[in-house]
Design a protein around this motif. Structure first.
Motif, PDB file in Angstrom:
ATOM      1  N   VAL A   7       0.886  -1.160   0.000  1.00  0.00           N
ATOM      2  CA  VAL A   7       0.000   0.000   0.000  1.00  0.00           C
ATOM      3  C   VAL A   7       0.926   1.213   0.000  1.00  0.00           C
ATOM      4  O   VAL A   7       1.483   1.589   1.033  1.00  0.00           O
ATOM      5  CB  VAL A   7      -0.951   0.017   1.214  1.00  0.00           C
ATOM      6  N   ALA A   8       1.131   1.783  -1.181  1.00  0.00           N
ATOM      7  CA  ALA A   8       2.028   2.934  -1.351  1.00  0.00           C
ATOM      8  C   ALA A   8       1.191   4.201  -1.361  1.00  0.00           C
ATOM      9  O   ALA A   8       0.096   4.228  -1.934  1.00  0.00           O
ATOM     10  CB  ALA A   8       2.809   2.809  -2.655  1.00  0.00           C
ATOM     11  N   TYR A   9       1.716   5.264  -0.751  1.00  0.00           N
ATOM     12  CA  TYR A   9       0.912   6.490  -0.649  1.00  0.00           C
ATOM     13  C   TYR A   9       1.780   7.742  -0.741  1.00  0.00           C
ATOM     14  O   TYR A   9       2.955   7.732  -0.407  1.00  0.00           O
ATOM     15  CB  TYR A   9       0.127   6.495   0.664  1.00  0.00           C
ATOM     16  N   ALA A  36       2.094  -0.645   4.530  1.00  0.00           N
ATOM     17  CA  ALA A  36       1.892   0.708   4.027  1.00  0.00           C
ATOM     18  C   ALA A  36       3.244   1.411   4.035  1.00  0.00           C
ATOM     19  O   ALA A  36       3.929   1.443   5.067  1.00  0.00           O
ATOM     20  CB  ALA A  36       0.890   1.458   4.895  1.00  0.00           C
ATOM     21  N   VAL A  37       3.629   1.966   2.882  1.00  0.00           N
ATOM     22  CA  VAL A  37       4.950   2.568   2.716  1.00  0.00           C
ATOM     23  C   VAL A  37       4.807   3.870   1.930  1.00  0.00           C
ATOM     24  O   VAL A  37       4.073   3.907   0.935  1.00  0.00           O
ATOM     25  CB  VAL A  37       5.890   1.607   1.939  1.00  0.00           C
ATOM     26  N   PRO A  38       5.508   4.931   2.350  1.00  0.00           N
ATOM     27  CA  PRO A  38       5.482   6.150   1.538  1.00  0.00           C
ATOM     28  C   PRO A  38       5.945   5.834   0.112  1.00  0.00           C
ATOM     29  O   PRO A  38       6.960   5.155  -0.079  1.00  0.00           O
ATOM     30  CB  PRO A  38       6.469   7.088   2.240  1.00  0.00           C
ATOM     31  N   ALA A  39       5.208   6.309  -0.873  1.00  0.00           N
ATOM     32  CA  ALA A  39       5.511   5.997  -2.274  1.00  0.00           C
ATOM     33  C   ALA A  39       6.936   6.394  -2.648  1.00  0.00           C
ATOM     34  O   ALA A  39       7.598   5.685  -3.408  1.00  0.00           O
ATOM     35  CB  ALA A  39       4.505   6.686  -3.187  1.00  0.00           C
ATOM     36  N   ARG A  40       7.419   7.490  -2.121  1.00  0.00           N
ATOM     37  CA  ARG A  40       8.772   7.955  -2.471  1.00  0.00           C
ATOM     38  C   ARG A  40       9.863   7.015  -1.956  1.00  0.00           C
ATOM     39  O   ARG A  40      10.990   7.049  -2.422  1.00  0.00           O
ATOM     40  CB  ARG A  40       9.004   9.369  -1.970  1.00  0.00           C
ATOM     41  N   SER A  41       9.523   6.137  -1.007  1.00  0.00           N
ATOM     42  CA  SER A  41      10.500   5.212  -0.420  1.00  0.00           C
ATOM     43  C   SER A  41      10.586   3.874  -1.148  1.00  0.00           C
ATOM     44  O   SER A  41      11.494   3.096  -0.892  1.00  0.00           O
ATOM     45  CB  SER A  41      10.148   4.933   1.040  1.00  0.00           C
ATOM     46  N   VAL A  42       9.637   3.597  -2.027  1.00  0.00           N
ATOM     47  CA  VAL A  42       9.589   2.297  -2.698  1.00  0.00           C
ATOM     48  C   VAL A  42      10.541   2.294  -3.889  1.00  0.00           C
ATOM     49  O   VAL A  42      10.437   3.144  -4.771  1.00  0.00           O
ATOM     50  CB  VAL A  42       8.159   1.970  -3.171  1.00  0.00           C
ATOM     51  N   THR A  43      11.470   1.342  -3.887  1.00  0.00           N
ATOM     52  CA  THR A  43      12.423   1.253  -4.994  1.00  0.00           C
ATOM     53  C   THR A  43      12.077   0.142  -5.977  1.00  0.00           C
ATOM     54  O   THR A  43      12.528   0.169  -7.116  1.00  0.00           O
ATOM     55  CB  THR A  43      13.854   1.024  -4.460  1.00  0.00           C
ATOM     56  N   SER A  47       8.541  -7.754  -5.505  1.00  0.00           N
ATOM     57  CA  SER A  47       8.255  -8.729  -4.450  1.00  0.00           C
ATOM     58  C   SER A  47       6.794  -8.706  -3.993  1.00  0.00           C
ATOM     59  O   SER A  47       6.403  -9.494  -3.145  1.00  0.00           O
ATOM     60  CB  SER A  47       9.161  -8.472  -3.251  1.00  0.00           C
ATOM     61  N   TYR A  48       5.991  -7.834  -4.583  1.00  0.00           N
ATOM     62  CA  TYR A  48       4.582  -7.723  -4.179  1.00  0.00           C
ATOM     63  C   TYR A  48       3.680  -8.397  -5.195  1.00  0.00           C
ATOM     64  O   TYR A  48       3.866  -8.260  -6.403  1.00  0.00           O
ATOM     65  CB  TYR A  48       4.189  -6.255  -4.018  1.00  0.00           C
ATOM     66  N   ASP A  49       2.676  -9.105  -4.688  1.00  0.00           N
ATOM     67  CA  ASP A  49       1.695  -9.769  -5.549  1.00  0.00           C
ATOM     68  C   ASP A  49       0.616  -8.809  -6.033  1.00  0.00           C
ATOM     69  O   ASP A  49       0.025  -9.013  -7.088  1.00  0.00           O
ATOM     70  CB  ASP A  49       1.018 -10.915  -4.788  1.00  0.00           C
ATOM     71  N   ALA A  50       0.331  -7.785  -5.246  1.00  0.00           N
ATOM     72  CA  ALA A  50      -0.713  -6.808  -5.563  1.00  0.00           C
ATOM     73  C   ALA A  50      -0.300  -5.470  -4.956  1.00  0.00           C
ATOM     74  O   ALA A  50       0.498  -5.422  -4.013  1.00  0.00           O
ATOM     75  CB  ALA A  50      -2.057  -7.254  -5.008  1.00  0.00           C
ATOM     76  N   VAL A  51      -0.864  -4.395  -5.497  1.00  0.00           N
ATOM     77  CA  VAL A  51      -0.486  -3.052  -5.046  1.00  0.00           C
ATOM     78  C   VAL A  51      -1.730  -2.168  -4.931  1.00  0.00           C
ATOM     79  O   VAL A  51      -2.612  -2.209  -5.797  1.00  0.00           O
ATOM     80  CB  VAL A  51       0.532  -2.397  -6.005  1.00  0.00           C
ATOM     81  N   VAL A  52      -1.761  -1.385  -3.874  1.00  0.00           N
ATOM     82  CA  VAL A  52      -2.750  -0.327  -3.693  1.00  0.00           C
ATOM     83  C   VAL A  52      -1.944   0.972  -3.662  1.00  0.00           C
ATOM     84  O   VAL A  52      -0.943   1.055  -2.949  1.00  0.00           O
ATOM     85  CB  VAL A  52      -3.531  -0.488  -2.365  1.00  0.00           C
ATOM     86  N   VAL A  53      -2.366   1.954  -4.450  1.00  0.00           N
ATOM     87  CA  VAL A  53      -1.666   3.241  -4.486  1.00  0.00           C
ATOM     88  C   VAL A  53      -2.659   4.334  -4.136  1.00  0.00           C
ATOM     89  O   VAL A  53      -3.760   4.378  -4.686  1.00  0.00           O
ATOM     90  CB  VAL A  53      -1.067   3.537  -5.876  1.00  0.00           C
ATOM     91  N   PHE A  69       5.458   7.620  -8.348  1.00  0.00           N
ATOM     92  CA  PHE A  69       5.474   6.172  -8.104  1.00  0.00           C
ATOM     93  C   PHE A  69       4.851   5.434  -9.281  1.00  0.00           C
ATOM     94  O   PHE A  69       5.406   4.456  -9.787  1.00  0.00           O
ATOM     95  CB  PHE A  69       4.718   5.853  -6.805  1.00  0.00           C
ATOM     96  N   VAL A  70       3.693   5.896  -9.727  1.00  0.00           N
ATOM     97  CA  VAL A  70       2.987   5.233 -10.827  1.00  0.00           C
ATOM     98  C   VAL A  70       3.792   5.330 -12.120  1.00  0.00           C
ATOM     99  O   VAL A  70       3.886   4.354 -12.874  1.00  0.00           O
ATOM    100  CB  VAL A  70       1.572   5.824 -10.988  1.00  0.00           C
ATOM    101  N   ARG A  71       4.408   6.473 -12.379  1.00  0.00           N
ATOM    102  CA  ARG A  71       5.250   6.600 -13.586  1.00  0.00           C
ATOM    103  C   ARG A  71       6.474   5.687 -13.503  1.00  0.00           C
ATOM    104  O   ARG A  71       6.809   4.985 -14.452  1.00  0.00           O
ATOM    105  CB  ARG A  71       5.707   8.052 -13.771  1.00  0.00           C
ATOM    106  N   ARG A  72       7.146   5.696 -12.366  1.00  0.00           N
ATOM    107  CA  ARG A  72       8.389   4.946 -12.193  1.00  0.00           C
ATOM    108  C   ARG A  72       8.168   3.433 -12.259  1.00  0.00           C
ATOM    109  O   ARG A  72       8.987   2.695 -12.785  1.00  0.00           O
ATOM    110  CB  ARG A  72       9.017   5.342 -10.846  1.00  0.00           C
ATOM    111  N   HIS A  73       7.049   2.962 -11.735  1.00  0.00           N
ATOM    112  CA  HIS A  73       6.801   1.520 -11.638  1.00  0.00           C
ATOM    113  C   HIS A  73       5.676   1.047 -12.560  1.00  0.00           C
ATOM    114  O   HIS A  73       5.178  -0.076 -12.398  1.00  0.00           O
ATOM    115  CB  HIS A  73       6.472   1.138 -10.186  1.00  0.00           C
TER     116      HIS A  73
END
Length: 169
Positions: A7-9, A36-43, A47-53, A69-73
């Protein structure tokens, strides 16, 4: 089994972070590993099966960290179960009716084949960062309009969908 959910935010004042943490907590109660992880921290999202943004809405746009986050990933997200949420209206409208995504989020929803987007009420309280935010609060138009029963129900529905997907796999 689809059991590892990110859950990135993107948030400025912490309101959207609280929503993301609630979603992750509900998913964990449904037996899904979720963080739940700040979106800017996700590299990496591999390793995730599903994502909530999720992102707070500011001047009709999703928070910068959520957009980036959405553009990068984007490529990796397109191959996973994916949900979006926005946090923003400073009134009860998000609890009363479906509020469509803002144009930039709407384009990402279509491009990435997002399972669902929902808009939750926002929160802007005393001590908010930013000149405009402080003006909104000082004018009496701030407050907490998050509906945690609505947020928890949405997260539970995601957990149910993930469980059903796991049974089909």
């Amino acid at each position: 089994m689809l059991s590892n959910v990110l859950v990135a935010y993107g948030t400025t004042n912490g309101s959207t972070a609280r929503i993301a943490e609630t979603i992750a907590e509900v998913l964990r109660k449904k037996g899904v590993s979720a963080e739940a992880v700040p979106a800017r921290s996700v590299t990496d999202v591999e390793s995730y099966d599903a994502v909530v943004v999720g992102g707070g809405l500011y001047a009709g746009r999703w928070h910068r960290d959520a957009r980036r986050f959405v553009r990068r990933h984007g490529r990796a997200l397109a191959g996973r179960p994916l949900w979006f949420f926005s946090s923003g209206p400073l009134d009860p409208s998000a609890s009363e009716r479906d509020i469509p995504p803002v144009p930039g989020v709407s384009r990402a929803v279509a491009r990435l084949d997002v399972d669902e987007h929902i808009t939750f009420g926002g929160c802007l309280d005393e001590g908010a960062k930013g000149f405009i935010a402080r003006k909104i609060v000082s004018s009496g138009r701030g407050g907490d309009f998050r509906d945690f029963a609505q947020i928890e129900a949405w997260a539970a529905r995601i957990g149910t969908e993930l469980a059903a997907e796991s049974q089909r796999s």
